[in-house]
Design a protein around this motif. Structure first.
Motif, PDB file in Angstrom:
ATOM      1  N   SER A 102      29.161  58.983  -2.034  1.00  0.00           N
ATOM      2  CA  SER A 102      30.004  58.141  -1.182  1.00  0.00           C
ATOM      3  C   SER A 102      31.194  57.586  -1.961  1.00  0.00           C
ATOM      4  CB  SER A 102      29.174  56.996  -0.609  1.00  0.00           C
ATOM      5  OG  SER A 102      28.035  57.476   0.061  1.00  0.00           O
ATOM      6  N   VAL A 103      30.935  57.045  -3.162  1.00  0.00           N
ATOM      7  CA  VAL A 103      32.029  56.506  -3.974  1.00  0.00           C
ATOM      8  C   VAL A 103      32.975  57.619  -4.393  1.00  0.00           C
ATOM      9  CG1 VAL A 103      32.590  55.294  -6.108  1.00  0.00           C
ATOM     10  CG2 VAL A 103      30.625  54.565  -4.750  1.00  0.00           C
ATOM     11  N   GLN A 104      32.433  58.812  -4.671  1.00  0.00           N
ATOM     12  CA  GLN A 104      33.295  59.941  -5.046  1.00  0.00           C
ATOM     13  C   GLN A 104      34.226  60.328  -3.904  1.00  0.00           C
ATOM     14  OE1 GLN A 104      33.307  61.697  -8.316  1.00  0.00           O
ATOM     15  NE2 GLN A 104      35.288  61.970  -7.299  1.00  0.00           N
ATOM     16  N   ARG A 105      33.745  60.295  -2.663  1.00  0.00           N
ATOM     17  CA  ARG A 105      34.623  60.588  -1.523  1.00  0.00           C
ATOM     18  C   ARG A 105      35.781  59.604  -1.470  1.00  0.00           C
ATOM     19  NH1 ARG A 105      29.784  61.731   1.294  1.00  0.00           N
ATOM     20  NH2 ARG A 105      29.742  59.638   2.203  1.00  0.00           N
ATOM     21  N   ALA A 106      35.487  58.330  -1.736  1.00  0.00           N
ATOM     22  CA  ALA A 106      36.550  57.318  -1.730  1.00  0.00           C
ATOM     23  C   ALA A 106      37.584  57.628  -2.809  1.00  0.00           C
ATOM     24  CB  ALA A 106      35.956  55.932  -1.940  1.00  0.00           C
ATOM     25  N   ILE A 107      37.123  57.935  -4.013  1.00  0.00           N
ATOM     26  CA  ILE A 107      38.045  58.253  -5.102  1.00  0.00           C
ATOM     27  C   ILE A 107      38.855  59.506  -4.770  1.00  0.00           C
ATOM     28  CG2 ILE A 107      38.176  58.963  -7.529  1.00  0.00           C
ATOM     29  CD1 ILE A 107      35.688  57.228  -8.017  1.00  0.00           C
ATOM     30  N   ASN A 108      38.212  60.501  -4.177  1.00  0.00           N
ATOM     31  CA  ASN A 108      38.896  61.752  -3.843  1.00  0.00           C
ATOM     32  C   ASN A 108      40.007  61.563  -2.815  1.00  0.00           C
ATOM     33  OD1 ASN A 108      37.188  63.091  -5.571  1.00  0.00           O
ATOM     34  ND2 ASN A 108      35.921  64.012  -3.978  1.00  0.00           N
ATOM     35  N   SER A 109      39.980  60.458  -2.088  1.00  0.00           N
ATOM     36  CA  SER A 109      41.039  60.202  -1.103  1.00  0.00           C
ATOM     37  C   SER A 109      42.394  60.012  -1.773  1.00  0.00           C
ATOM     38  CB  SER A 109      40.696  58.953  -0.282  1.00  0.00           C
ATOM     39  OG  SER A 109      40.875  57.766  -1.068  1.00  0.00           O
ATOM     40  N   GLY A 110      42.374  59.661  -3.060  1.00  0.00           N
ATOM     41  CA  GLY A 110      43.614  59.403  -3.782  1.00  0.00           C
ATOM     42  C   GLY A 110      44.204  58.037  -3.523  1.00  0.00           C
ATOM     43  N   LYS A 111      43.597  57.280  -2.631  1.00  0.00           N
ATOM     44  CA  LYS A 111      44.090  55.946  -2.321  1.00  0.00           C
ATOM     45  C   LYS A 111      43.537  54.929  -3.315  1.00  0.00           C
ATOM     46  CE  LYS A 111      44.498  56.986   2.603  1.00  0.00           C
ATOM     47  NZ  LYS A 111      44.063  56.622   3.977  1.00  0.00           N
ATOM     48  N   ASN A 112      44.118  53.755  -3.330  1.00  0.00           N
ATOM     49  CA  ASN A 112      43.597  52.674  -4.157  1.00  0.00           C
ATOM     50  C   ASN A 112      42.327  52.130  -3.509  1.00  0.00           C
ATOM     51  OD1 ASN A 112      45.795  52.856  -5.944  1.00  0.00           O
ATOM     52  ND2 ASN A 112      47.031  51.527  -4.636  1.00  0.00           N
ATOM     53  N   ILE A 113      41.275  51.999  -4.308  1.00  0.00           N
ATOM     54  CA  ILE A 113      39.944  51.699  -3.778  1.00  0.00           C
ATOM     55  C   ILE A 113      39.533  50.279  -4.129  1.00  0.00           C
ATOM     56  CG2 ILE A 113      37.522  52.406  -3.752  1.00  0.00           C
ATOM     57  CD1 ILE A 113      39.508  54.476  -2.624  1.00  0.00           C
ATOM     58  N   ASP A 114      39.018  49.568  -3.146  1.00  0.00           N
ATOM     59  CA  ASP A 114      38.487  48.213  -3.337  1.00  0.00           C
ATOM     60  C   ASP A 114      36.966  48.281  -3.248  1.00  0.00           C
ATOM     61  OD1 ASP A 114      37.864  45.522  -3.383  1.00  0.00           O
ATOM     62  OD2 ASP A 114      39.251  44.964  -1.782  1.00  0.00           O
ATOM     63  N   LEU A 115      36.284  47.913  -4.347  1.00  0.00           N
ATOM     64  CA  LEU A 115      34.821  47.919  -4.381  1.00  0.00           C
ATOM     65  C   LEU A 115      34.215  46.610  -3.885  1.00  0.00           C
ATOM     66  CD1 LEU A 115      34.128  49.742  -7.783  1.00  0.00           C
ATOM     67  CD2 LEU A 115      34.379  50.722  -5.500  1.00  0.00           C
ATOM     68  N   VAL A 116      35.025  45.698  -3.451  1.00  0.00           N
ATOM     69  CA  VAL A 116      34.671  44.461  -2.745  1.00  0.00           C
ATOM     70  C   VAL A 116      33.478  43.722  -3.351  1.00  0.00           C
ATOM     71  CG1 VAL A 116      35.742  45.100  -0.555  1.00  0.00           C
ATOM     72  CG2 VAL A 116      33.381  45.781  -0.975  1.00  0.00           C
ATOM     73  N   GLY A 117      33.408  43.671  -4.659  1.00  0.00           N
ATOM     74  CA  GLY A 117      32.418  42.839  -5.323  1.00  0.00           C
ATOM     75  C   GLY A 117      30.982  43.316  -5.234  1.00  0.00           C
ATOM     76  N   ARG A 118      30.752  44.555  -4.845  1.00  0.00           N
ATOM     77  CA  ARG A 118      29.392  45.053  -4.669  1.00  0.00           C
ATOM     78  C   ARG A 118      28.915  45.822  -5.911  1.00  0.00           C
ATOM     79  NH1 ARG A 118      27.932  44.935   0.761  1.00  0.00           N
ATOM     80  NH2 ARG A 118      29.207  43.358   1.792  1.00  0.00           N
ATOM     81  N   THR A 119      27.642  46.178  -5.909  1.00  0.00           N
ATOM     82  CA  THR A 119      27.028  46.952  -6.979  1.00  0.00           C
ATOM     83  C   THR A 119      26.713  48.347  -6.460  1.00  0.00           C
ATOM     84  OG1 THR A 119      26.065  45.009  -8.047  1.00  0.00           O
ATOM     85  CG2 THR A 119      25.034  47.129  -8.516  1.00  0.00           C
ATOM     86  N   PHE A 120      27.087  49.359  -7.260  1.00  0.00           N
ATOM     87  CA  PHE A 120      26.852  50.741  -6.858  1.00  0.00           C
ATOM     88  C   PHE A 120      26.187  51.508  -8.000  1.00  0.00           C
ATOM     89  CE2 PHE A 120      30.588  49.178  -4.622  1.00  0.00           C
ATOM     90  CZ  PHE A 120      30.268  49.450  -3.303  1.00  0.00           C
ATOM     91  N   TYR A 121      25.119  52.209  -7.691  1.00  0.00           N
ATOM     92  CA  TYR A 121      24.448  53.064  -8.664  1.00  0.00           C
ATOM     93  C   TYR A 121      25.056  54.459  -8.572  1.00  0.00           C
ATOM     94  CZ  TYR A 121      21.021  49.425  -9.548  1.00  0.00           C
ATOM     95  OH  TYR A 121      20.424  48.250  -9.937  1.00  0.00           O
ATOM     96  N   VAL A 122      25.699  54.886  -9.660  1.00  0.00           N
ATOM     97  CA  VAL A 122      26.492  56.112  -9.627  1.00  0.00           C
ATOM     98  C   VAL A 122      26.363  56.842 -10.960  1.00  0.00           C
ATOM     99  CG1 VAL A 122      28.175  55.237  -7.953  1.00  0.00           C
ATOM    100  CG2 VAL A 122      28.540  54.849 -10.400  1.00  0.00           C
ATOM    101  N   ASN A 123      26.873  58.069 -10.981  1.00  0.00           N
ATOM    102  CA  ASN A 123      26.920  58.837 -12.217  1.00  0.00           C
ATOM    103  C   ASN A 123      27.938  59.962 -12.122  1.00  0.00           C
ATOM    104  OD1 ASN A 123      25.402  61.585 -11.551  1.00  0.00           O
ATOM    105  ND2 ASN A 123      24.280  59.928 -10.528  1.00  0.00           N
ATOM    106  N   ASN A 124      28.546  60.274 -13.245  1.00  0.00           N
ATOM    107  CA  ASN A 124      29.433  61.436 -13.368  1.00  0.00           C
ATOM    108  C   ASN A 124      30.521  61.495 -12.288  1.00  0.00           C
ATOM    109  OD1 ASN A 124      28.211  63.030 -15.723  1.00  0.00           O
ATOM    110  ND2 ASN A 124      26.425  62.624 -14.436  1.00  0.00           N
ATOM    111  N   LEU A 125      31.088  60.335 -11.969  1.00  0.00           N
ATOM    112  CA  LEU A 125      32.250  60.304 -11.077  1.00  0.00           C
ATOM    113  C   LEU A 125      33.451  60.910 -11.785  1.00  0.00           C
ATOM    114  CD1 LEU A 125      31.873  56.624  -9.824  1.00  0.00           C
ATOM    115  CD2 LEU A 125      31.354  58.681  -8.489  1.00  0.00           C
TER     116      LEU A 125
END
Length: 252
Positions: free
Chosen positions: A43-66
């Motif tokens: 999900s976070v990778q899709r946001a990054i792939n948009s090329g837009k500036n991303i706001d993580l809104v103070g949350r916690t995300f478990y991720v790897n190899n983005l």
């Protein structure tokens, strides 16, 4: 369209930064609400792939190899500090953007103080990245590794801390042997312990202002043209200092 006083539409203004949850499916949002420790990498990778500036809104995300490739893209948190928690081996995020990738109010971490997962935190190969009020804790490799030119690290929302307590353990590594990278700025940076610290490799005209860190190693690789010892001003250095470049200046 409704416009603002400078002629930009409300839609244009609101698209400057997009909420990361806009790139979660309905099912993914519900799963996250029920258990924020789920793997949010896709999900976070899709946001990054948009090329837009991303706001993580103070949350916690478990991720790897983005991965991040868009020049000038920003990943920020507008509502307090956001966390990216490593949940697999490898870097949390690797950026190959050529210019101006930036992170603001982001804290990245291993899964525990004695981490299960190996690898670095954030790895950046492009020029002019900026890390403002960020930090990386409990990383088995380098919390931050940047091999391009003109790296800026300003302040910390948490310490930079590797769990590698060997002589080769560093919290921040900047530069690349055989390539002269210049004009790095590290201001009010705090790292974890005496055994960690900062490694500068074949850099030139860098400046370290204030802050506190472990060992400081200004090392020579192949010493290409333009490299030098830079300037360190008003920093508290807890560990050993190694200088292999000429013209290094230290002042209080």
């Amino acid at each position: 369209l409704i416009t603002t006083s400078n002629g930009r539409s409300i839609r244009e203004r609101n698209s400057d930064f997009v909420n990361v949850f806009d790139y979660f499916s309905k099912e993914e949002v519900e799963a996250y609400k029920n258990n924020s420790a789920i793997d949010a990498t896709a999900s976070v990778q899709r946001a990054i792939n948009s090329g837009k500036n991303i706001d993580l809104v103070g949350r916690t995300f478990y991720v790897n190899n983005l991965t991040q490739t868009t020049n000038g893209q920003c990943i920020v948190s507008s509502q307090g500090i956001a966390k990216l928690i490593k949940n697999a081996n490898g870097a949390i995020l690797t950026s190959t953007a050529s210019y101006g990738f930036a992170m603001f109010n982001i804290n990245w971490r291993g899964d525990a103080s004695t981490p299960t997962y190996t690898g670095d935190g954030i790895v950046v190969t492009g020029d002019q990245p900026q890390f403002i009020n960020c930090g990386g804790r409990w990383i088995s490799g380098r919390p931050l590794k940047a091999t391009g030119g003109h790296v800026t690290i300003l302040g910390t929302c948490d310490i930079y801390q590797t769990t590698d307590t060997t002589a080769d353990g560093y919290d921040i590594e900047i530069g690349k042997s055989g390539t002269s990278t210049l004009y790095h700025q590290l201001i009010s940076v705090y790292t974890g312990q005496k055994t960690g610290g900062i490694l500068l490799l074949d850099t030139g005209s860098h400046s370290l202002h204030g802050g506190q860190f472990g060992k400081l190693s200004i090392k020579a690789g192949t010493k290409p043209s333009g490299v030098n010892g830079g300037i360190t001003i008003g920093a508290r250095i807890l560990g050993d200092v190694t200088v292999e470049q000429s013209n290094a200046t230290f002042t209080s």
